[in-house]
Design an enzyme around this catalytic site. Structure first.
Site, PDB file in Angstrom:
ATOM      1  N   MET A  30      55.301   6.679  27.136  1.00  0.00           N
ATOM      2  CA  MET A  30      55.505   6.714  25.682  1.00  0.00           C
ATOM      3  C   MET A  30      54.245   7.277  25.019  1.00  0.00           C
ATOM      4  O   MET A  30      54.034   7.109  23.820  1.00  0.00           O
ATOM      5  CB  MET A  30      55.821   5.312  25.155  1.00  0.00           C
ATOM      6  CG  MET A  30      57.133   4.772  25.723  1.00  0.00           C
ATOM      7  SD  MET A  30      57.958   3.581  24.679  1.00  0.00           S
ATOM      8  CE  MET A  30      56.772   2.263  24.636  1.00  0.00           C
ATOM      9  N   GLY A  31      53.399   7.924  25.815  1.00  0.00           N
ATOM     10  CA  GLY A  31      52.220   8.577  25.257  1.00  0.00           C
ATOM     11  C   GLY A  31      51.078   7.613  24.991  1.00  0.00           C
ATOM     12  O   GLY A  31      51.064   6.488  25.487  1.00  0.00           O
ATOM     13  N   TYR A  32      50.123   8.087  24.205  1.00  0.00           N
ATOM     14  CA  TYR A  32      48.867   7.393  23.955  1.00  0.00           C
ATOM     15  C   TYR A  32      48.249   7.036  25.312  1.00  0.00           C
ATOM     16  O   TYR A  32      47.973   5.885  25.637  1.00  0.00           O
ATOM     17  CB  TYR A  32      49.057   6.155  23.068  1.00  0.00           C
ATOM     18  CG  TYR A  32      47.812   5.896  22.249  1.00  0.00           C
ATOM     19  CD1 TYR A  32      47.449   6.764  21.226  1.00  0.00           C
ATOM     20  CD2 TYR A  32      46.975   4.827  22.521  1.00  0.00           C
ATOM     21  CE1 TYR A  32      46.280   6.574  20.504  1.00  0.00           C
ATOM     22  CE2 TYR A  32      45.806   4.638  21.801  1.00  0.00           C
ATOM     23  CZ  TYR A  32      45.476   5.511  20.795  1.00  0.00           C
ATOM     24  OH  TYR A  32      44.320   5.319  20.084  1.00  0.00           O
ATOM     25  N   GLU A  35      43.739   5.330  31.053  1.00  0.00           N
ATOM     26  CA  GLU A  35      43.406   5.497  32.471  1.00  0.00           C
ATOM     27  C   GLU A  35      44.534   5.020  33.394  1.00  0.00           C
ATOM     28  O   GLU A  35      44.715   5.564  34.475  1.00  0.00           O
ATOM     29  CB  GLU A  35      42.075   4.775  32.760  1.00  0.00           C
ATOM     30  CG  GLU A  35      41.440   5.076  34.097  1.00  0.00           C
ATOM     31  CD  GLU A  35      41.378   6.560  34.484  1.00  0.00           C
ATOM     32  OE1 GLU A  35      41.046   7.398  33.627  1.00  0.00           O
ATOM     33  OE2 GLU A  35      41.673   6.863  35.657  1.00  0.00           O
ATOM     34  N   HIS A  37      47.768   5.387  32.878  1.00  0.00           N
ATOM     35  CA  HIS A  37      48.679   6.537  33.021  1.00  0.00           C
ATOM     36  C   HIS A  37      48.028   7.637  33.865  1.00  0.00           C
ATOM     37  O   HIS A  37      48.674   8.240  34.721  1.00  0.00           O
ATOM     38  CB  HIS A  37      48.980   7.174  31.654  1.00  0.00           C
ATOM     39  CG  HIS A  37      49.695   6.308  30.681  1.00  0.00           C
ATOM     40  ND1 HIS A  37      49.110   5.840  29.523  1.00  0.00           N
ATOM     41  CD2 HIS A  37      50.972   5.836  30.679  1.00  0.00           C
ATOM     42  CE1 HIS A  37      49.988   5.132  28.843  1.00  0.00           C
ATOM     43  NE2 HIS A  37      51.120   5.097  29.519  1.00  0.00           N
ATOM     44  N   ASP A 150      54.069  -2.993  34.144  1.00  0.00           N
ATOM     45  CA  ASP A 150      55.383  -3.394  33.625  1.00  0.00           C
ATOM     46  C   ASP A 150      56.268  -3.699  34.825  1.00  0.00           C
ATOM     47  O   ASP A 150      57.207  -2.953  35.138  1.00  0.00           O
ATOM     48  CB  ASP A 150      55.973  -2.265  32.780  1.00  0.00           C
ATOM     49  CG  ASP A 150      55.117  -1.967  31.568  1.00  0.00           C
ATOM     50  OD1 ASP A 150      55.100  -2.793  30.649  1.00  0.00           O
ATOM     51  OD2 ASP A 150      54.436  -0.927  31.564  1.00  0.00           O
ATOM     52  N   GLN A 153      60.081  -4.036  34.480  1.00  0.00           N
ATOM     53  CA  GLN A 153      60.644  -2.696  34.217  1.00  0.00           C
ATOM     54  C   GLN A 153      60.761  -1.907  35.527  1.00  0.00           C
ATOM     55  O   GLN A 153      61.785  -1.288  35.811  1.00  0.00           O
ATOM     56  CB  GLN A 153      59.740  -1.974  33.225  1.00  0.00           C
ATOM     57  CG  GLN A 153      59.971  -0.480  33.152  1.00  0.00           C
ATOM     58  CD  GLN A 153      59.161   0.192  32.059  1.00  0.00           C
ATOM     59  OE1 GLN A 153      59.485   0.049  30.898  1.00  0.00           O
ATOM     60  NE2 GLN A 153      58.113   0.921  32.407  1.00  0.00           N
TER      61      GLN A 153
HETATM   62  O1  PAF Z   1      56.725   2.098  30.275  1.00  0.00           O
HETATM   63  C1  PAF Z   1      56.968   2.894  29.356  1.00  0.00           C
HETATM   64  O2  PAF Z   1      56.086   3.572  28.827  1.00  0.00           O
HETATM   65  C2  PAF Z   1      58.397   3.024  28.848  1.00  0.00           C
HETATM   66  O3  PAF Z   1      59.055   1.814  28.904  1.00  0.00           O
HETATM   67  C3  PAF Z   1      59.195   4.121  29.563  1.00  0.00           C
HETATM   68  C4  PAF Z   1      59.388   3.810  31.033  1.00  0.00           C
HETATM   69  C5  PAF Z   1      58.503   5.459  29.405  1.00  0.00           C
HETATM   70  C6  PAF Z   1      60.584   4.239  28.940  1.00  0.00           C
HETATM   71  O4  PAF Z   1      60.523   4.529  27.593  1.00  0.00           O
END
Ligand code: PAF
Length: 290
Positions: A30-32, A35, A37, A150, A153
């Site tokens: 989701m951007g922003y 480290e 990511h 997460d 998720q």
């Molecule tokens: O973890 C995230 O940033 C979001 O939940 C994802 C997996 C990109 C879905 O919008």
């Protein structure tokens, strides 16, 4: 590095890459970018021919009163960071293209989404699996990467991939932490200076649990009680949940016999932070060492 905004263009590009037998690695975000990511993107860079990072703040995974509007966004900074990591494409679709008027199809993984974060965020995972499915359909990646931060998720998406027989390899990448242990998250930016200090206790509570399990404690209730006691030292910290669950089913365990996920969500002021640790009971740890 190219930025692609349009779904049709993204599809065409991905199909051409496929025809050229290129291995496509997708990192949905989701951007922003931080480290956490970037470490995932670097892994994708090492393992795929084409690295695509999607940046989309997905409205359907936010509940009413949650932080969709104020979720941090900085596409220029993200572009720079992605470029430095050797990303080939940023897919940056528009909300109205992803969810045009009349959109009414959702993907839902049952059961696993009902506890942990699913309790306080009832439609969250339906929103996540829907957008991830859309990204998979648009990009058709060979490999996709998610962070263990997460954890629920990641497990839910893994289940969706398995249940729907999708030809995608999923990699779950380790949590990247600040020096004091706080798990990196785009939401850490919301914390005031004092909240930021208090936030380090979240990881301390997980390490406490790790120590207890390593010394033979197998009773989840006792472990959670000790974690709660530690966290209660900081009145600014409100526990949403602490749960010890089986890593395969995400169901709470009554005794720790196999691999478990200890997951925690807290509010610090208005900011909700999550963290987790995956552990084996001491008996299994000893077996692994011998
Ligand atoms: O973890 C995230 O940033 C979001 O939940 C994802 C997996 C990109 C879905 O919008």
């Amino acid at each position: 590095m190219k930025i692609i905004n349009r779904i049709d263009k993204m599809k065409t590009y991905a199909r051409i890459m496929k025809k050229e037998n290129k291995l496509i690695g997708l990192v949905p975000t989701m951007g922003y970018l931080h480290e956490g990511h970037l470490s995932i993107i670097r892994a994708a860079r090492n393992q795929s021919d084409i690295v695509i990072v999607s940046i989309f703040v997905n409205p359907v995974q936010f509940g009413p009163g949650e932080d969709f509007e104020k979720y941090p966004r900085d596409i220029n900074r993200d572009e720079e960071l992605a470029k430095d990591c050797g990303v080939d494409i940023i897919f940056y679709p528009k909300k109205e293209d992803m969810y045009p008027e009349g959109f009414s199809t959702y993907v839902n993984v049952e059961k696993m989404t009902e506890n942990l974060c699913g309790k306080s965020r009832p439609h969250h995972f339906r929103g996540v699996t829907t957008v991830v499915m859309k990204l998979f359909e648009i990009i058709k990646p060979d490999i996709t990467y998610f962070g263990q931060k997460d954890a629920q998720q990641a497990y839910v998406i893994k289940k969706m991939i398995e249940d729907l027989n999708m030809d995608i390899t999923m990699k779950i990448m380790p949590i990247i932490r600040e020096e004091d242990g706080l798990a990196m998250s785009s939401r850490n930016i919301y914390l005031s200076e004092s909240e930021r200090k208090d936030a380090s206790l979240v990881y301390e509570s997980l390490k406490l649990a790790e120590g207890l399990i390593a010394s033979g404690q197998a009773n989840p209730k006792k472990i959670i009680k000790k974690m709660r006691d530690l966290l209660s030292e900081k009145p600014a910290l409100n526990i949403d949940y602490i749960s010890i669950v089986d890593t395969k089913t995400l169901k709470e365990v009554t005794t720790i016999e196999g691999e478990v996920l200890i997951a925690i969500a807290v509010f610090i002021g208005k900011t909700r932070l999550i963290d987790n640790i995956i552990l084996l009971p001491s008996a299994l740890l000893c077996e692994q060492k011998t």
